[in-house]
Write a protein that holds these residues in place. Sequence first.
Motif, PDB file in Angstrom:
ATOM      1  N   SER A 192      60.420  74.990  46.686  1.00 60.11           N
ATOM      2  CA  SER A 192      59.128  75.836  46.564  1.00 60.11           C
ATOM      3  C   SER A 192      59.261  77.182  46.195  1.00 60.11           C
ATOM      4  CB  SER A 192      58.251  75.867  47.833  1.00 60.11           C
ATOM      5  OG  SER A 192      58.680  76.636  48.863  1.00 60.11           O
ATOM      6  N   THR A 229      49.980  73.976  44.897  1.00 57.23           N
ATOM      7  CA  THR A 229      50.184  75.153  45.635  1.00 57.23           C
ATOM      8  C   THR A 229      49.581  74.899  46.965  1.00 57.23           C
ATOM      9  OG1 THR A 229      48.196  76.153  44.647  1.00 57.23           O
ATOM     10  CG2 THR A 229      50.062  76.919  43.556  1.00 57.23           C
ATOM     11  N   ILE A 233      48.521  74.864  39.353  1.00 57.08           N
ATOM     12  CA  ILE A 233      48.819  75.730  38.555  1.00 57.08           C
ATOM     13  C   ILE A 233      48.124  75.393  37.191  1.00 57.08           C
ATOM     14  CG2 ILE A 233      50.669  77.106  37.168  1.00 57.08           C
ATOM     15  CD1 ILE A 233      50.508  78.070  40.062  1.00 57.08           C
ATOM     16  N   VAL A 280      45.847  79.871  39.768  1.00 58.26           N
ATOM     17  CA  VAL A 280      45.749  78.722  40.361  1.00 58.26           C
ATOM     18  C   VAL A 280      44.209  78.233  40.677  1.00 58.26           C
ATOM     19  CG1 VAL A 280      46.029  77.721  42.795  1.00 58.26           C
ATOM     20  CG2 VAL A 280      47.840  79.336  41.828  1.00 58.26           C
ATOM     21  N   LEU A 335      51.012  82.076  48.655  1.00 60.79           N
ATOM     22  CA  LEU A 335      50.903  80.614  48.468  1.00 60.79           C
ATOM     23  C   LEU A 335      52.365  80.163  48.089  1.00 60.79           C
ATOM     24  CD1 LEU A 335      47.825  80.343  46.341  1.00 60.79           C
ATOM     25  CD2 LEU A 335      47.999  79.986  48.631  1.00 60.79           C
ATOM     26  N   ARG A 336      52.663  78.927  48.523  1.00 65.50           N
ATOM     27  CA  ARG A 336      53.788  78.190  47.946  1.00 65.50           C
ATOM     28  C   ARG A 336      53.595  77.556  46.782  1.00 65.50           C
ATOM     29  NH1 ARG A 336      56.140  74.727  51.189  1.00 65.50           N
ATOM     30  NH2 ARG A 336      54.523  74.425  52.614  1.00 65.50           N
ATOM     31  N   VAL A 337      54.306  77.514  45.743  1.00 63.00           N
ATOM     32  CA  VAL A 337      54.165  76.861  44.538  1.00 63.00           C
ATOM     33  C   VAL A 337      55.377  75.706  44.763  1.00 63.00           C
ATOM     34  CG1 VAL A 337      54.083  76.472  42.161  1.00 63.00           C
ATOM     35  CG2 VAL A 337      53.384  78.828  43.268  1.00 63.00           C
TER      36      VAL A 337
END
Length: 297
Positions: free
Chosen positions: A123, A156, A166, A176, A264-266
Amino acid sequence: MARNRDDQDYAGPLRRIGIAALILVLAATFLVWRIDSPRVERFRANFIDRFVPTFDWAMVPVTNVLGMVEGFRSYARIYEQNQELRRELQQMKSWKEAAVQLEQQNAKLLAQNQVRLDPKLTSVSGVVLADSGSPFRQSVLLNVGSRDGIVDGWATMDGLGLVGRISGVGRTTSRVVLLTDSSSRIPVTIQPSGQRSILTGDNSPFPPLDFLENPDQIRPGDRVISSGDGGVFPAGLLVGQVMQGQDRRLRVRLSADYERLDFLRVLRSHPAEQLQDAGPLIPPPPATIEMSEGGNG
């Protein structure tokens, strides 16, 4: 003019006399209050008993003001404690979800000793810069883009649940689209029944579940996770819990905290390898070929 001059001539001496008298009274009061004598002590006690109780009405506003100040301080302390409890509760929810996922993974590993976790699923963390501010399009802007390797379609998450995907990547930013947006459609799995469905955004906080095969097997409180169908999102990402809306439709209470989307974590999800060439048909074993030829002869 002469009268005004006479008043000014008398005002100065009278003011000085008043100040001197006030100083004398204060000095006398101080001396009386400091003299250590039985008679003076009785005088002080009688004075306090006579005059102090009659000033209770004058202390009421002061007491009320002090009470209001103390109440405001108590409210501020309670508000800080409430905020701290909210943060701890959110952290505990994250730990609970992690424990549930670990328990499920443990059960699968006990049943299948050859389960392998995808090591490619990493991530990239990003800061939320702004949201769309529109009731008809719900999205947020992250401070990570193509220079960080971000690709369209990646999932995300916040600290607990799935937030969106995304949709639009710049060099230093990316957009997002949230699960609540009307253009959002993601395949999900409902546990423990295992039914597949489509989570459809409708610009409401609780998106509905569409295309359910057997709605009677679903109960409020069932967990909703991503199914991984279509290869867009990884499977097993927490989405939320089933609830019944006011319109009697089955909806999802999202696990992500949409009111506090700060980070946020992608997820770097790599598409599964696709077969480009089916290749020749696998021939049958030689024994099968000989038996078929013998039968024909």
